[in-house]
Design an enzyme around this catalytic site. Structure first.
Site, PDB file in Angstrom:
ATOM      1  N   GLU A  80       0.777  -1.524  -0.306  1.00 37.97           N
ATOM      2  CA  GLU A  80      -0.465   0.235  -0.171  1.00 37.97           C
ATOM      3  C   GLU A  80       1.216   1.457  -0.107  1.00 37.97           C
ATOM      4  O   GLU A  80       2.142   1.294   0.559  1.00 37.97           O
ATOM      5  CB  GLU A  80      -0.657  -0.567   1.043  1.00 37.97           C
ATOM      6  CG  GLU A  80      -2.209   0.688   1.009  1.00 37.97           C
ATOM      7  CD  GLU A  80      -2.792   0.071   0.400  1.00 37.97           C
ATOM      8  OE1 GLU A  80      -3.335  -0.384  -0.849  1.00 37.97           O
ATOM      9  OE2 GLU A  80      -3.796  -1.576   0.779  1.00 37.97           O
ATOM     10  N   THR A  83       2.737   2.440  -1.617  1.00 33.48           N
ATOM     11  CA  THR A  83       4.400   2.293  -2.931  1.00 33.48           C
ATOM     12  C   THR A  83       4.208   2.190  -4.201  1.00 33.48           C
ATOM     13  O   THR A  83       5.123   2.453  -5.078  1.00 33.48           O
ATOM     14  CB  THR A  83       4.819   0.204  -2.970  1.00 33.48           C
ATOM     15  OG1 THR A  83       3.556  -0.557  -3.130  1.00 33.48           O
ATOM     16  CG2 THR A  83       5.307   0.113  -0.549  1.00 33.48           C
ATOM     17  N   ASP A 101      -4.214   0.669  -9.097  1.00 34.96           N
ATOM     18  CA  ASP A 101      -5.616   0.574  -9.028  1.00 34.96           C
ATOM     19  C   ASP A 101      -6.657   0.482 -11.045  1.00 34.96           C
ATOM     20  O   ASP A 101      -7.454  -0.506 -10.992  1.00 34.96           O
ATOM     21  CB  ASP A 101      -6.618   1.531  -8.777  1.00 34.96           C
ATOM     22  CG  ASP A 101      -6.202   1.884  -7.480  1.00 34.96           C
ATOM     23  OD1 ASP A 101      -5.765   0.738  -6.358  1.00 34.96           O
ATOM     24  OD2 ASP A 101      -6.556   3.011  -7.007  1.00 34.96           O
ATOM     25  N   TYR A 152      -3.194  12.256   1.404  1.00 33.25           N
ATOM     26  CA  TYR A 152      -2.172  11.534  -0.042  1.00 33.25           C
ATOM     27  C   TYR A 152      -1.412  11.819  -0.956  1.00 33.25           C
ATOM     28  O   TYR A 152      -0.323  11.986  -0.933  1.00 33.25           O
ATOM     29  CB  TYR A 152      -3.366  11.146  -0.620  1.00 33.25           C
ATOM     30  CG  TYR A 152      -3.303   9.712  -2.234  1.00 33.25           C
ATOM     31  CD1 TYR A 152      -3.205   8.487  -2.032  1.00 33.25           C
ATOM     32  CD2 TYR A 152      -2.452  11.139  -2.955  1.00 33.25           C
ATOM     33  CE1 TYR A 152      -2.440   7.994  -2.887  1.00 33.25           C
ATOM     34  CE2 TYR A 152      -1.616  10.521  -3.989  1.00 33.25           C
ATOM     35  CZ  TYR A 152      -2.573   8.706  -3.942  1.00 33.25           C
ATOM     36  OH  TYR A 152      -0.906   8.293  -5.267  1.00 33.25           O
TER      37      TYR A 152
END
Length: 385
Positions: free
Chosen positions: A34, A36, A171, A221
């Site tokens: 996650e 990365t 994603d 983020y």
């Protein structure tokens, strides 16, 4: 799953004609790895059997007409006036059109109907699924002959430019290129990938949806991405070959970052060590050691919560709760963080009982319902007959 006949009929009700084609692109889970992806590291995602569905047809003019079932809302714009809209949901589609135009591909007017069964805000990447379903459908509609990797890249850039989130490639890549019954070990720097069979034996994957999405997710983020980039700049001053955290070791961070800024050091160290955890998890999967796979998930959650600081009270509660349940061998928060789901590796058939065990305690503490989501590894984007 949404039936093709339902899509066709709804399209006809809204636009008054038959669609030219139907397509779907799935949401995804990530076993481990996650935060990365935007650091040119490794990830281990797979598409799931929940997707975004699109019905699309050509128009005779230069207008784009959109309808989203979830919002019961339409949106239209002339292609010449394409721009980010404050409405939100159309941006994931318009951003893809914008990227196709940047590639000098001749997009003409079209109608597009959008529906899906990926729970939004659950960390299953419904936004990437919208982008990839759009890219995949328009590629077929206008015969652009784009490769699947190109469609994933277009989706990522659409999210950067029109949705305003500087996401990595994971994603979109998982949504377009996944293979049923496998995970993708994806190198986010080279985009080389390997299909690893997802054979869990006596175990299955159960997601527990917190039903919460804290508003600081996007800003946090982008802030963490900046810290990672800063760490690379400092390491590169001495080690010129370093262009991302992919090339960095903990020893380099100890030498060049730790004394300059503790927060930057901690965030960078998390990413370097998450890549190591992913390799251990991948090796465990290949040799069928599901207990060790689960152990790496627990370790990853602790690091995500305490070091990268992208968890939240609800996620931490769910992971802490299952640690003492013998039928659960591993769990962690999944996705960008600050809400969404935990991913749990659970004895087959125990998932519903697990959810029913935790739900009352969860509701008592947070006043929220807890929803289990049962998923299987599925294939990527496809046309529907």
């Amino acid at each position: 799953m949404i039936e093709a006949t339902v899509l066709k009929n709804r399209y006809k009700e809204i636009f008054g004609s038959e669609p030219d084609l139907l397509a779907k692109s799935p949401g995804r889970i990530n076993i481990i790895g996650e935060h990365t992806d935007y650091n040119e590291g490794f990830v281990l995602p797979t598409a799931i059997d929940k997707a975004i569905y699109i019905a699309v047809g050509k128009r005779k003019d230069q207008e784009i007409h959109l309808y989203a079932e979830d919002f019961n809302e339409n949106y239209s714009v002339n292609i010449a006036d394409l721009a980010v809209t404050d409405k939100g949901w159309p941006n994931y589609i318009l951003g893809v059109v914008d990227q196709l135009q940047q590639l000098n591909l001749p997009v003409d007017g079209f109608n597009l109907y959008l529906d899906g069964d990926v729970p939004p805000g659950s960390g299953l990447s419904s936004s990437a699924a919208v982008e990839c379903a759009t890219g995949f459908a328009l590629n077929e509609l206008f015969s652009f002959d784009l490769k699947r990797v190109d469609i994933a890249k277009i989706g990522q850039l659409a999210e950067h430019t029109y949705a305003g989130v500087k996401c990595g490639i994971m994603d979109q890549f998982a949504s377009v290129l996944s293979k049923e019954g496998h995970v993708l070990r994806l190198d986010c720097r080279t985009l080389e990938y390997e299909y690893v069979p997802l054979e869990l034996g006596a175990y299955e994957i159960v997601l527990l949806n917190t039903n919460v999405k804290h508003s600081l997710a996007s800003s946090a983020y982008n802030k963490r991405r900046e810290l990672c980039e800063q760490g690379v700049v400092w390491v590169k001053e001495k080690y010129g070959h370093v262009n991302s955290l992919r090339h960095v070791t903990v020893e380099m961070l100890d030498e060049l970052v730790k004394d300059r800024d503790v927060e930057t050091y901690t965030k960078c160290k998390y990413v370097v060590e998450e890549n190591i955890r992913l390799d251990k998890a991948c090796d465990a999967l290949k040799r069928g050691d599901i207990e060790e796979l689960g152990n790496q998930l627990f370790l990853a959650h602790t690091a995500l919560s305490q070091e990268y600081e992208v968890s939240c009270a609800e996620l931490d509660f769910l992971v802490d709760f299952v640690k003492d349940i013998p039928e659960v061998v591993g769990a962690r928060m999944m996705g960008g963080g600050f809400g969404g789901c935990t991913i749990n590796i659970v004895k087959k058939g125990f998932g519903q009982q697990l959810a029913e065990t935790i739900a009352p305690a969860y509701k008592s503490k947070f006043g929220l319902e807890l929803d289990p989501i049962f998923v299987k590894a599925a294939g990527g984007s496809q046309l529907l007959k």
